[in-house]
Design an enzyme around this catalytic site. Sequence first.
Site, short mmCIF file in Angstrom:
data_model
loop_
_atom_site.label_atom_id
_atom_site.label_comp_id
_atom_site.label_asym_id
_atom_site.label_seq_id
_atom_site.Cartn_x
_atom_site.Cartn_y
_atom_site.Cartn_z
N SER A 79 2.40 -1.51 -2.05
CA SER A 79 1.85 -0.18 -1.78
C SER A 79 2.41 0.92 -2.68
CB SER A 79 2.05 0.19 -0.31
OG SER A 79 1.14 -0.52 0.49
N LYS A 82 -0.13 2.88 -4.61
CA LYS A 82 -0.77 4.10 -4.10
C LYS A 82 -0.23 5.35 -4.79
CE LYS A 82 -1.82 2.33 0.55
NZ LYS A 82 -1.15 1.03 0.63
N SER A 325 0.49 4.76 4.75
CA SER A 325 0.15 3.76 3.74
C SER A 325 -1.19 3.09 4.05
CB SER A 325 1.26 2.71 3.64
OG SER A 325 1.17 2.00 2.41
#
Length: 515
Positions: A79, A82, A325
């Site tokens: 993640s 991102k 997230s």
Amino acid sequence: MRRPRSFALALTAALLAAVPTADLATTAAAQEDPLARDLGAILADPGFRGADVGLVVRRADTGEPVFGSGGARRGQPASNGKLLSSAAVLDVLGPDHRFSTTVSASGALRGGVLAGDLHLRGTGDPTVLAADYDALAAKVAGSGVRLVLGRLVGDDTWFDSVRLGTGWAWDDEPYYYNAQISALTVSPDTDYDAGTVVVRIAPGAAGAPATVTTEPPTDYVTIDSTAVTGPAGSASSVSVERRRGTNVISVRGSVPAGGAAESEWSTVEEPTGLVTSLFRDALSRHGVRVLGGTSTGATPAGARPLGEHLSMPLSRLLVPFMKLSNNMHAEILVKSAGRAAFGEGSWDAGLRAVSAKLGGLGVDAAALSLRDGSGLSRMNQVSPDQVASLLLAARGRPWFPVWYDSLPVAGASDRMVGGTLRNRMRGTPAEGNAHAKTGSLTGVSALSGYVTTAAGTPLVFSMISNNTLTSARRLEDAVVVRLAGDRDGQAPPPTTATARTEGPVDVECSWVKAC
């Protein structure tokens, strides 16, 4: 036999040539700098044995390197991807971007009868709730429509029809962090888990079947439940899983009598179909009857608008997106960037739009590989150096304050402040100080962001670990706590107690709702 001095010098030169320059600097600095020594000791922890770990620390105000080990090596960022997608999308769409969802009519309206179709058109808004579709249905009724002779047409053509990303695991498809992407979607909650429903399992009398419902209520999914009510005080053993390729959701196990209802999130097959089903039900509640069937297709250019729903601006959406997230937010935004930049709402176009912006954000797009916006794909490849460069460059963008505020904050208990870091680094110098993005997949962990030392020096850091056999969170936290407590290089090495980590350790915290 003693070797000639020239041979020893040559051997030393050869060995040094084999060590990356950044790591050489780190090795040399570690001999004199307690901070470098302590960070090196953390990276040498037995928990990292056999793993590929990169750590980069730089001054946020000058960009000056503070520490580097394996920073140029690419790995799966999970993640942490991102960070790249959100920053680039902010450059493409701007923080004021809003999604629109509209309903319009084709055909003549006379005496409350529409001699044509109703068209429900989405542009990817992940924040639309069932209540918002109900409000749009009320607007249809308020326009005077009572009977639709044609069809209800769901228009999801703002994006392409590819629902799942490249490199996503097929066995994750039932779970809410791996939902299908559609331009016409709905969320069951204010975490905005687009493309899912909440399955609630409530106990009855001991020995009786459990009661299973969905939020929003819908017959678009079929519940196949054998769940029962166990004795009072017994442990819950409920499991919820959608059968792949269908909208049949299997519910198994037991819930204790007298206990609270259990909630699990499930993806749906084809979110567009869920939306049109909910909207048809809402129309009926508001006295609008649709005689034709339900289909999908583009809204005709001459269709007459009857109502519109606008989302919150992207600057506000960043909070649930980054704090929790949310994978689906990342992918919707990537496709939206492709639509804005190239007129094509696809992953290919969106990632081209992201790559085109990364150069201005300090990142060489040719030196990495992005296959999605969330980090779910196992085909993403990013280095800590690149993430650290992004963190530095982002500080100069006009949208930086809202982006920085969207990052999880270490130890902050409020879910929409601490996010995926709310149970980490409590009671340490990093609490309330470190703003950073987490990332986890099996064998992968990452933590990158901003922290200020005890001496007042602002830092950026990026740590990406691949091929780990146990959780890297304890060691990630130890790094950040050591940075936060640093006084010009002087601080005791972190201990397990100092760098306390709580919560699940084998998946992203946001992927476990109870986390």
